[in-house]
Design an enzyme around this catalytic site. Sequence first.
Site, short mmCIF file in Angstrom:
data_model
loop_
_atom_site.label_atom_id
_atom_site.label_comp_id
_atom_site.label_asym_id
_atom_site.label_seq_id
_atom_site.Cartn_x
_atom_site.Cartn_y
_atom_site.Cartn_z
N CYS A 167 -2.94 15.86 -17.55
CA CYS A 167 -1.70 15.60 -16.79
C CYS A 167 -1.99 15.59 -15.29
CB CYS A 167 -0.67 16.69 -17.08
SG CYS A 167 -0.21 16.82 -18.80
C1 BEZ Z 1 -3.71 18.02 -20.68
O1 BEZ Z 1 -2.89 17.55 -19.92
O2 BEZ Z 1 -4.87 18.13 -20.36
C2 BEZ Z 1 -3.31 18.47 -22.06
C3 BEZ Z 1 -2.05 18.93 -22.30
C4 BEZ Z 1 -1.70 19.36 -23.56
C5 BEZ Z 1 -2.66 19.30 -24.58
C6 BEZ Z 1 -3.93 18.80 -24.33
C7 BEZ Z 1 -4.26 18.37 -23.06
#
Ligand code: BEZ
Length: 211
Positions: free
Chosen positions: A45
């Site tokens: 994210c």
């Molecule tokens: C991420 O944004 O890295 C992420 C968020 C939730 C689960 C896996 C990755």
Amino acid sequence: MAILIGDTAPDFTLESTEGTIHFHDYIEGSWAVLFSHPKNFTPVCTTELGYTAKLKPEFEKRGVKVLGLSVDKLEDHGGWARDIEETQGAALNFPLLADTEGKVARLYDMIHPNVDNTLTVRSVFVIGPDKKVKLKIEYPASTGRNFDEVLRVIDSLQLTAKHQVATPVNWKDGEDVIIVPAVSNEAAKSKFPDGWKELKPYLRIVLQPRG
Ligand code: BEZ
């Protein structure tokens, strides 16, 4: 009921990093991208929001307002925004909704309970100036989206809206396009005075219109 392409994008009122957003008022007359991500302070994210911030001039050039959605609290957004700026070299420059109760996430089916009961998947909705949904994409949490692809689709949608052309497989800006079947040859003559290449009566290739 799932939101489908062609549906009116549901309206909502919610707090964001840039104050209260009344969605339909916020997007009035513009194209819009509404996108969700699973969680603040997560790696994928962080890269997505930084890259989207870098694309702001590209969105503005196309008359598109961008709105992110997070189910985390508004007070958490500030600290994460600083991390995004530090690690991605771009500060958050679009509103990030704080959907702590999942109100908008449920409205837009961004929560897929067989994955997680509260976290949102990576949804993208492109909404036209008529407030209708033009595109929806869903990605799992572990796969960062391709925001260049979101821009590419917006270019295609805007060409269709303005010039009644469609875009072929793997089309990129500047490449030839297709006259939509709803345009008769008679109408096409005035729309495309330089002519087109007819491979089949239903497959008419034309230079990408400009402007
Ligand atoms: C991420 O944004 O890295 C992420 C968020 C939730 C689960 C896996 C990755």
